[in-house]
Motif scaffolding. Structure first.
Motif, PDB file in Angstrom:
ATOM      1  N   PHE A  80       0.846  -1.195   0.000  1.00  0.00           N
ATOM      2  CA  PHE A  80       0.000   0.000   0.000  1.00  0.00           C
ATOM      3  C   PHE A  80       0.882   1.246   0.000  1.00  0.00           C
ATOM      4  CE2 PHE A  80      -2.469  -3.193   2.463  1.00  0.00           C
ATOM      5  CZ  PHE A  80      -3.518  -3.369   1.558  1.00  0.00           C
ATOM      6  N   ASN A  81       0.352   2.324  -0.563  1.00  0.00           N
ATOM      7  CA  ASN A  81       1.109   3.574  -0.571  1.00  0.00           C
ATOM      8  C   ASN A  81       0.297   4.728   0.000  1.00  0.00           C
ATOM      9  OD1 ASN A  81       1.324   2.389  -3.754  1.00  0.00           O
ATOM     10  ND2 ASN A  81       3.115   2.275  -2.413  1.00  0.00           N
ATOM     11  N   LEU A  82       0.941   5.450   0.866  1.00  0.00           N
ATOM     12  CA  LEU A  82       0.340   6.708   1.327  1.00  0.00           C
ATOM     13  C   LEU A  82       1.235   7.831   0.841  1.00  0.00           C
ATOM     14  CD1 LEU A  82      -0.550   5.754   5.008  1.00  0.00           C
ATOM     15  CD2 LEU A  82      -2.079   5.847   3.021  1.00  0.00           C
ATOM     16  N   PHE A  83       0.613   8.840   0.239  1.00  0.00           N
ATOM     17  CA  PHE A  83       1.414   9.945  -0.291  1.00  0.00           C
ATOM     18  C   PHE A  83       1.080  11.263   0.408  1.00  0.00           C
ATOM     19  CE2 PHE A  83       1.172   7.091  -4.061  1.00  0.00           C
ATOM     20  CZ  PHE A  83       2.531   6.862  -4.199  1.00  0.00           C
ATOM     21  N   THR A  84       2.099  12.084   0.548  1.00  0.00           N
ATOM     22  CA  THR A  84       1.847  13.473   0.953  1.00  0.00           C
ATOM     23  C   THR A  84       2.296  14.369  -0.193  1.00  0.00           C
ATOM     24  OG1 THR A  84       4.004  13.640   2.013  1.00  0.00           O
ATOM     25  CG2 THR A  84       2.158  13.070   3.416  1.00  0.00           C
ATOM     26  N   SER A  85       1.815  15.607  -0.157  1.00  0.00           N
ATOM     27  CA  SER A  85       2.133  16.530  -1.241  1.00  0.00           C
ATOM     28  C   SER A  85       3.628  16.801  -1.289  1.00  0.00           C
ATOM     29  CB  SER A  85       1.402  17.849  -1.025  1.00  0.00           C
ATOM     30  OG  SER A  85       1.984  18.539   0.058  1.00  0.00           O
ATOM     31  N   SER A  94       6.409  19.611   4.884  1.00  0.00           N
ATOM     32  CA  SER A  94       6.212  18.185   4.638  1.00  0.00           C
ATOM     33  C   SER A  94       5.916  17.447   5.935  1.00  0.00           C
ATOM     34  CB  SER A  94       7.439  17.595   3.954  1.00  0.00           C
ATOM     35  OG  SER A  94       8.526  17.571   4.851  1.00  0.00           O
ATOM     36  N   LYS A  95       6.534  17.884   7.002  1.00  0.00           N
ATOM     37  CA  LYS A  95       6.262  17.223   8.280  1.00  0.00           C
ATOM     38  C   LYS A  95       4.801  17.372   8.662  1.00  0.00           C
ATOM     39  CE  LYS A  95       9.082  18.362  11.499  1.00  0.00           C
ATOM     40  NZ  LYS A  95       8.366  19.522  11.993  1.00  0.00           N
ATOM     41  N   HIS A  96       4.287  18.558   8.493  1.00  0.00           N
ATOM     42  CA  HIS A  96       2.874  18.779   8.810  1.00  0.00           C
ATOM     43  C   HIS A  96       1.987  17.865   7.974  1.00  0.00           C
ATOM     44  CE1 HIS A  96       2.879  22.199  11.607  1.00  0.00           C
ATOM     45  NE2 HIS A  96       4.006  22.555  11.010  1.00  0.00           N
ATOM     46  N   SER A  97       2.310  17.752   6.704  1.00  0.00           N
ATOM     47  CA  SER A  97       1.496  16.905   5.837  1.00  0.00           C
ATOM     48  C   SER A  97       1.540  15.451   6.292  1.00  0.00           C
ATOM     49  CB  SER A  97       1.994  16.998   4.394  1.00  0.00           C
ATOM     50  OG  SER A  97       1.756  18.284   3.904  1.00  0.00           O
ATOM     51  N   GLN A  98       2.735  15.033   6.672  1.00  0.00           N
ATOM     52  CA  GLN A  98       2.849  13.638   7.104  1.00  0.00           C
ATOM     53  C   GLN A  98       2.031  13.388   8.373  1.00  0.00           C
ATOM     54  OE1 GLN A  98       7.247  13.272   7.074  1.00  0.00           O
ATOM     55  NE2 GLN A  98       6.903  11.727   5.518  1.00  0.00           N
ATOM     56  N   PHE A  99       2.153  14.294   9.321  1.00  0.00           N
ATOM     57  CA  PHE A  99       1.363  14.124  10.541  1.00  0.00           C
ATOM     58  C   PHE A  99      -0.123  14.151  10.225  1.00  0.00           C
ATOM     59  CE2 PHE A  99       5.215  15.438  12.920  1.00  0.00           C
ATOM     60  CZ  PHE A  99       5.243  14.388  13.820  1.00  0.00           C
ATOM     61  N   PHE A 100      -0.470  14.959   9.277  1.00  0.00           N
ATOM     62  CA  PHE A 100      -1.880  15.060   8.914  1.00  0.00           C
ATOM     63  C   PHE A 100      -2.407  13.721   8.399  1.00  0.00           C
ATOM     64  CE2 PHE A 100      -5.239  15.824   5.829  1.00  0.00           C
ATOM     65  CZ  PHE A 100      -6.129  16.551   6.593  1.00  0.00           C
ATOM     66  N   VAL A 101      -1.651  13.102   7.530  1.00  0.00           N
ATOM     67  CA  VAL A 101      -2.080  11.811   6.984  1.00  0.00           C
ATOM     68  C   VAL A 101      -2.187  10.777   8.097  1.00  0.00           C
ATOM     69  CG1 VAL A 101      -1.483   9.925   5.427  1.00  0.00           C
ATOM     70  CG2 VAL A 101      -1.180  12.285   4.683  1.00  0.00           C
ATOM     71  N   VAL A 102      -1.259  10.850   9.041  1.00  0.00           N
ATOM     72  CA  VAL A 102      -1.350   9.927  10.179  1.00  0.00           C
ATOM     73  C   VAL A 102      -2.637  10.190  10.958  1.00  0.00           C
ATOM     74  CG1 VAL A 102      -0.306   9.222  12.367  1.00  0.00           C
ATOM     75  CG2 VAL A 102       1.146   9.668  10.386  1.00  0.00           C
ATOM     76  N   ASP A 103      -2.965  11.466  11.145  1.00  0.00           N
ATOM     77  CA  ASP A 103      -4.211  11.813  11.835  1.00  0.00           C
ATOM     78  C   ASP A 103      -5.410  11.176  11.129  1.00  0.00           C
ATOM     79  OD1 ASP A 103      -2.773  13.383  13.571  1.00  0.00           O
ATOM     80  OD2 ASP A 103      -3.198  15.262  12.530  1.00  0.00           O
ATOM     81  N   VAL A 104      -5.425  11.370   9.830  1.00  0.00           N
ATOM     82  CA  VAL A 104      -6.545  10.844   9.055  1.00  0.00           C
ATOM     83  C   VAL A 104      -6.628   9.322   9.195  1.00  0.00           C
ATOM     84  CG1 VAL A 104      -7.428  10.487   6.727  1.00  0.00           C
ATOM     85  CG2 VAL A 104      -6.539  12.728   7.381  1.00  0.00           C
ATOM     86  N   LEU A 105      -5.482   8.694   9.074  1.00  0.00           N
ATOM     87  CA  LEU A 105      -5.432   7.238   9.191  1.00  0.00           C
ATOM     88  C   LEU A 105      -5.948   6.796  10.557  1.00  0.00           C
ATOM     89  CD1 LEU A 105      -4.457   4.767   7.605  1.00  0.00           C
ATOM     90  CD2 LEU A 105      -2.223   5.033   8.698  1.00  0.00           C
TER      91      LEU A 105
END
Lengths: 289, 289
Positions: B227-232, B246-257
């Motif tokens: 599986f792949n998770l991408f950030t902008s 980029s760090k914010h985006s990564q944390f955001f995706v973790v939040d969503v997950l």
DNA sequence: TAACTTCATGTAATATTATTTCAAAAAAAT
DNA sequence: ATTTTTTTGAAATAATATTACATGAAGTTA
């Protein structure tokens, strides 16, 4: 870009109590009639607000702008933008797409709130303390430990001595022997973490410069520390994602602090960061051969 | 509404063919860099657009404005209304307030971009994999290590077995014996971190379900993972604050997950989180007595 | 093509607006 | 009560916008 992301009006509200009397007159006038203010000249605004043109210009500086023309631009942006984000509650059986939008909205709102009440002067003061510090210590528990780690990584990249120990005893020992001017940053969103408070007191006793990093509002932790950095307080009761948004706000303030620090001596900073990058690449190449 | 609050940029585009040659020069310049134009003086704009100050003023009249200052106000409103955020470069000797706004803008833009290309189905699939996983491993280096830590903290709170070891050997040993269905999450914004790629391959070999978590775009890491998770991907060349956003985006995706995961069995999740909170409080009370 | 007319253009003068200086007044501190 | 610091607005200065005007280009007519 000026105050591109708006919030000039809320910034004015926030700094209002800190302004001088005649600057406050100007501030109140702008808050009352921003749409008119947008098209005025300095002298016009001076007479309408019953102050002087000098005070109007001083007011602009006090709210962090370069001059009067920037005020107009900022007001214009603020009015055009309006408020779009807000805090939302996350419900059961939420469609994932809706979920994503709500989380995004919460994070953005939290960041904006944080910016709204960010004390720019305080940031600069803390940045200077860090600049002069021979050693920096950062400490937090749980999510705040990540913030401490982030601080460590950032300033290591700038060639600083930074420690983000998890072990209280190790940290205590290090601080006991820290040279004068060293800084301790105590991180606790709730401002109620016992360990952080203990260490803050110990740091103070050991003669370190202390910085508290908490959610907005007075607390014992912020009262006893030399400097305070605040992040916005999400309406906890309402939003279960508080921990999530607050973490973003905390990282954001660290980002700001980092750039404020870097710009104290920008060329040196760029040098150091470049060297750090090169080192990373070099390591990579070495392991490939 | 008053002057300028309309779509000044599109108005300029519309009247462009009717303008004189040197007015067109000004017009094109404004269309190309409205964000810069916003803060210029007449003379500056004249020289930048290779025309004269007189032509700049004439241009303002031609597009229906009373004068040059109104252009700035109008542009500001237009930009604030349209794309509210964007990527901005951080300059030397930046005013701290401006700095704050730029960082905010960059972070928000990065989050929006991430949301824009977020694969909701993929999130749900990954969430389900995690739900069924007896053990979860997360690994990243540098800033990505923070993300791994965040994952560990979040899922521990949900009663999962999660490990975010820093030590590759310890991690390898653990994965070698991991039960079927266990998940490995490899985090690397650049997608080029050797260690992460190595571990990803090893995880695959050991029969674990693999998730890559990278900046947008294909890479060996994303190709080989289940599986792949991408950030902008922030425009790195342009923005030196890339690591920040980029760090914010990564944390955001973790939040969503995390929320997607929680909503698979929301009642159970709430139970577990509540129990975790109680435990934290209990520890506090115990140490006070 | 030359002579005339119209329009576009930039320079320089002028008007307007923003900013700084400074001395006086007010507020704090001693 | 006296000194020091801060705040304040009037006036001087600097910066910026606007206008007037001379020059030259493009177009028109003969």
């Amino acid at each position: 870009m000026g105050v591109g992301v708006g919030q000039i009006l809320s910034r004015i509200e926030n700094v209002l109590p800190k302004l001088t009397k005649s600057e406050q007159k100007v501030a109140r006038f702008v808050l009352e009639a921003p749409d008119e203010a947008m098209f005025m000249s300095v002298q016009e605004m001076a007479s309408r607000s019953l102050s002087s043109s000098a005070s109007v210009v001083r007011f602009c500086r006090s709210i962090g702008l370069k001059g009067f023309p920037e005020l107009k631009v900022a007001l214009s942006a603020d009015l055009a933008q309006g408020q779009k984000t807000g805090y939302f509650d996350l419900n059961k059986n939420e469609n994932t797409t809706v979920l994503v939008d709500k989380i995004l909205s919460n994070v953005i709102q939290s960041l904006k709130d944080t910016v709204g009440q960010l004390d720019v002067e305080m940031i600069e003061k803390v940045a200077h303390s860090l600049y002069k510090a021979p050693v920096i210590f950062a400490y937090g528990i749980g999510a705040s430990a990540l913030v401490a780690e982030d601080i460590a990584q950032k300033w290591l990249r700038m060639g600083k001595n930074v420690y983000a120990f998890h072990d209280i005893h190790v940290l205590t020992m290090s601080m006991a022997n820290a040279p004068k001017g060293s800084v301790f940053i105590g991180i606790s969103y709730s401002a109620a973490t016992k360990e952080v408070l203990q260490l803050m007191k110990f740091a103070q006793k050991s003669g370190l410069t202390t910085v508290s990093f908490t959610g907005f509002g007075r607390s014992e932790l912020s009262d006893i520390s030399d400097f305070n950095l605040f992040t916005s307080l999400a309406p906890e009761a309402k939003v279960r994602s508080a921990a999530t948004s607050s973490k973003h706000s905390q990282f954001f303030v660290v980002d700001v602090l980092y750039y404020a620090y870097a710009s104290i001596n920008i060329n040196d900073s760029i040098d150091k960061i470049t060297r750090t990058r090169k080192a990373t690449n070099e390591l990579k190449n070495l392991s490939e051969t």
